[in-house]
Design an enzyme around this catalytic site. Structure first.
Site, PDB file in Angstrom:
ATOM      1  N   SER A 204       0.912  -1.138   0.111  1.00 11.50           N
ATOM      2  CA  SER A 204      -0.001   0.000   0.213  1.00 11.50           C
ATOM      3  C   SER A 204       0.954   1.290  -0.205  1.00 11.50           C
ATOM      4  O   SER A 204       2.110   1.139   0.189  1.00 11.50           O
ATOM      5  CB  SER A 204      -0.816   0.050   1.187  1.00 11.50           C
ATOM      6  N   ASP A 205       0.379   2.282  -0.308  1.00 16.93           N
ATOM      7  CA  ASP A 205       1.323   3.734  -0.162  1.00 16.93           C
ATOM      8  C   ASP A 205       0.970   3.913   1.352  1.00 16.93           C
ATOM      9  O   ASP A 205       0.055   3.036   2.080  1.00 16.93           O
ATOM     10  CB  ASP A 205       0.609   4.665  -0.857  1.00 16.93           C
ATOM     11  N   TRP A 206       1.546   4.945   2.069  1.00 15.37           N
ATOM     12  CA  TRP A 206       1.659   5.288   3.450  1.00 15.37           C
ATOM     13  C   TRP A 206       0.319   5.343   4.157  1.00 15.37           C
ATOM     14  O   TRP A 206      -0.480   6.165   3.844  1.00 15.37           O
ATOM     15  CB  TRP A 206       2.540   6.440   3.861  1.00 15.37           C
ATOM     16  N   SER A 207      -0.103   4.331   5.086  1.00 14.37           N
ATOM     17  CA  SER A 207      -1.139   4.274   5.478  1.00 14.37           C
ATOM     18  C   SER A 207      -2.586   4.458   4.604  1.00 14.37           C
ATOM     19  O   SER A 207      -3.787   4.673   4.944  1.00 14.37           O
ATOM     20  CB  SER A 207      -1.464   5.469   6.517  1.00 14.37           C
ATOM     21  N   SER A 208      -2.289   3.958   3.427  1.00 14.27           N
ATOM     22  CA  SER A 208      -3.379   4.050   2.602  1.00 14.27           C
ATOM     23  C   SER A 208      -4.632   2.914   2.851  1.00 14.27           C
ATOM     24  O   SER A 208      -5.722   3.264   2.258  1.00 14.27           O
ATOM     25  CB  SER A 208      -3.021   4.208   0.955  1.00 14.27           C
TER      26      SER A 208
END
Ligand code: GLC
Length: 742
Positions: A266-270
């Protein structure tokens, strides 16, 4: 080069190692592999060590000194139950210590080889620091220069982004991903992130499937075919389903259609943000949606670590989903050779001399700078008839700003600024008068203008370094007005009063609307953010040590209101032409309603950009002649050769980037007015001519049709070869079905 990941058939030794390890893992240890934790500043090292030791962490990011990375690897390998090494990720986007031009600048080289070399030296530097995974290349197609992340992109064209993105993958991963010095690459952000509404980062994207498949997905397919080890999902909402929970993208396209066997992070905390989007009610549902959609690893949110065990126990997430995700992650760790090399891999990275790294960075910068304008051949300057120059502007001597966005590890002490580059090159022969004029690119103060004007008045030429500080582009740094920031336009007006020739060197992370100042410049070199060696490269270009050869990888609008404006647009039913456009100042007073317009343009801007995709001048002139096809009838399954005579008709040796464009005149879905299908960078001495040949296969004419399946359709085609996307040398050919008679 690295072969596509699916070369590892299910019965290969690697697959057997993956299966054997997976069979020994507890559910908690499996979920640990799906959990990437931030190890950056401020994070408790003890909590990291304890999580790694317990098998709850499979990857970290932002741990950057070799000792701490090695210490964490030792905990993973020597103290955890199964000894599974860590992935150590970092944003090594355009260099590590030695910084290359921003990716948009590298795209302006149109040169896969220099891009590959740059990624290679970045990988070697990063691997020596213990990093084994980079979150690059960013290959989002970007048609909107308001979007700050266009700086990280490879521009607006699918063909160019595909080739250069694959070259970055090859540079980062090398021939053998298990070799010390190779790092796993990460194609991002999957997918369609660059279509954010109004160029505002993280904003909604609405992309019809046909457009997604014909424009935004091809670079990711090219990265997968180049063997990219990982992909990253984008933050964005894609047609109502955020990419981080989008099974169409992650399961249907990536796994089923493309056969991808790496893993998706995922992207950061996505994952956690799925609740913010309003797709889910909270962390439990977010973890469920993302895991089932095909996100294999959670970057930094901790939601997988907290929720997945319960989701498996409750039956909402099948163990087969977990096993597939963990197998993909382990597959990359085995491909990287981590089980056979940790700890200590970083100590075996081959060293590359700093001079070699700086040479590559300079070469990339030299080839990335685009000569937009050169009235009356004011450039190149020569020491013989230039006794003094005034070096002015807020970006003339900024070792940090010229590096651009995403350079956490860049070593600014290595930077050669424009001012320094000029002093090094001509300081002994030419008097250099330096006056900033403005403190920063955003300054509203004009207090420094008088000093700058005096320097200009008393010099033979002005070199005006303008543009954007690096912070004005990059993630979440979007602009609604993309003109020169601050009072730079007023500085230009003031300097113009000196009557001295003005050469602008513009550093920025995006195309700028230069319409209000372009006429005040005698010449313009657009340098993007050129990286560590940018100033040395610019000095060489200003004094003709080398001729500019960069070409625009993205269209420059006249006005922000024209956006989106890009070369490979659809024709529409009422296309504009010079004859059918009446601009606002030419409209008769009390004009009757039907007397003007009726074609597609803006009354106050027309329909042409300020500079088109592929544009870039040289200190010499190139003539394209005698465009020939070795056949004018082609059958599906065959190829033809397009050739042209290219001659250097000037007095300076230089590179020319010859471009091949194609147009499919009729399609079952409407087709772009032009599509780039070939690029060749050719070096020619004055007077020298060469035949430049491009091979065009019927497969190159494929597109996704009305049913969103790939198709090659018989019909009439035009083909152009020239120095930009408006080049006029054209030929035609007909494509027939396979086996058809003439
Ligand atoms: C950021 C970016 C992504 C980057 C990641 C790790 O938010 O969107 O491109 O790789 O976080 O820093």
């Amino acid at each position: 080069m690295a072969t596509a990941d699916h070369s590892h058939g299910p019965d290969s030794a690697l697959e057997q190692r993956v299966a054997a390890l997976l069979a020994r893992m507890t559910l908690a240890e499996k979920i640990g592999q799906m959990n990437q934790v931030n190890a950056g500043e401020g994070v408790s090292v003890e909590s990291l060590r304890e999580g790694i030791r317990a098998g709850r962490i499979g990857a970290v990011l932002n741990a950057v000194d070799p000792e701490s990375v090695d210490a964490l690897q030792r905990v993973a390998v020597e103290e955890s139950r199964l000894g599974i090494p860590l992935l150590v990720g970092r944003d090594v986007i355009h260099g590590y210590r030695v910084v290359l031009p921003i990716p948009l600048g590298q795209a302006a080289t149109f040169n896969a080889d220099i891009v590959r070399q740059g990624a290679r030296i970045a990988a070697l530097e990063a691997a020596a620091a213990g990093i084994n995974w980079t979150f690059a290349p960013m290959i989002d197609i970007a048609r909107d220069p308001r979007w700050g992340r266009i700086a990280e992109s490879l521009g607006e064209d699918p063909y160019l982004a595909s080739r250069l993105g694959a070259a970055m993958v090859e540079g980062f991963q090398g021939e053998d991903l298990a070799a010390p010095g190779a790092v796993a690459a990460c194609a991002k952000h999957f997918a369609g992130y660059g279509a954010a509404e109004s160029g505002r980062d993280y904003a909604t994207t609405n992309i019809p499937e046909n457009e997604l498949r014909n424009v935004y997905l091809p670079p990711f397919r090219a990265a997968v075919d180049a063997g990219v080890a990982t992909l990253m999902t984008s933050f964005s909402d894609v047609n109502g389903v955020p990419a981080t929970a989008n099974a169409f993208l992650l399961r249907q396209v990536l796994r089923q259609e493309w056969g991808y066997r790496g893993f998706v992070v995922s992207d950061w905390s996505s994952i956690q943000q799925l609740a913010v989007h309003g797709l889910t009610a909270g962390d439990t549902d977010s973890a469920c949606e993302a895991a089932i959609a095909g996100v294999d690893m959670d970057m930094a949110s901790g939601v997988y670590a907290a929720q997945l065990e319960g989701l498996v126990d409750s039956g909402r997430v099948g163990i087969e989903v977990i096993d597939a995700a963990v197998a993909s992650i382990l597959r990359v760790k085995f491909r990287l050779g981590l089980f056979d090399q940790q700890p200590g891999r970083a100590t075996r990275v081959p060293a590359v001399a700093i001079d070699e790294r700086l040479r590559i960075a300079k070469q990339a910068a030299l080839q990335s700078v685009v000569l937009l304008k050169n009235e009356a051949g004011i450039l190149p300057l020569s020491k013989a008839n230039t006794q003094s120059i005034a070096v002015i502007g807020p970006l003339a001597d900024e070792p940090y700003e010229q590096l651009g966005t995403w350079i956490f590890d860049g070593d600014r002490s290595l930077s050669v600024t424009g001012l320094q580059g000029l002093r090094d090159l001509v300081g002994g022969a030419v008097e250099i008068r330096y006056a900033r004029g403005m403190e920063t690119s955003r300054s509203r103060s004009t207090a420094g203008f008088y000093e700058a004007l005096e320097a200009a008045r008393t010099s033979d030429a002005v070199i005006l370094f303008l543009g954007e500080e690096s912070i004005l582009s990059g993630e979440a740094h979007c602009r609604a007005d993309i003109g020169l920031p601050g009072e730079q336009a007023r500085l230009v007006q003031v300097i113009r009063q000196a009557g001295t020739p003005v050469i602008a060197v513009i550093m920025a992370g995006r195309p700028l609307t230069l319409t209000n100042v372009i006429d005040d410049f005698d010449a313009v070199l657009f340098a993007w953010h050129p990286g560590t060696m940018g100033g040395a490269a610019v000095a060489d270009l200003l004094f003709g040590v080398e001729s500019p050869s960069g070409k625009l990888p993205v269209t420059f609008p006249r006005a922000v209101g024209q956006i989106p404006i890009y070369y490979n647009q659809k024709r529409g039913g009422k296309p504009p032409s010079p004859e059918t456009t009446v601009l606002i100042d030419d409209i008769p007073v009390r004009a009757p309603q039907t007397s003007i317009g009726n074609t597609s343009y803006h009354l106050d801007a027309g329909y042409k950009p300020l500079f088109p995709f592929g544009h870039g001048l040289s200190y010499t002139t190139f003539e394209y002649a005698n465009l020939r096809l070795d056949r004018t009838v082609l059958r599906i399954g065959e190829a033809l050769t397009v050739s042209v005579e290219l001659k250097n008709t000037g007095r300076i040796a230089a590179d020319e980037v010859a471009q091949l464009y194609v147009r499919d005149l009729v399609g079952q879905v409407t087709r772009p007015v032009r599509e780039l299908k070939g690029v060749q960078r050719v070096r020619l001495a004055p007077g020298e001519a060469a035949t430049v040949a491009f091979r065009l296969h019927s497969d190159d004419l494929a597109f996704f049709g009305r049913d969103n399946k790939p198709i090659v359709e018989p019909g009439e085609f035009h083909v152009w070869v020239g120095g930009d996307s408006e080049a006029g040398l054209r030929a035609a050919f007909r494509l027939l079905a396979a086996g058809a008679a003439q």
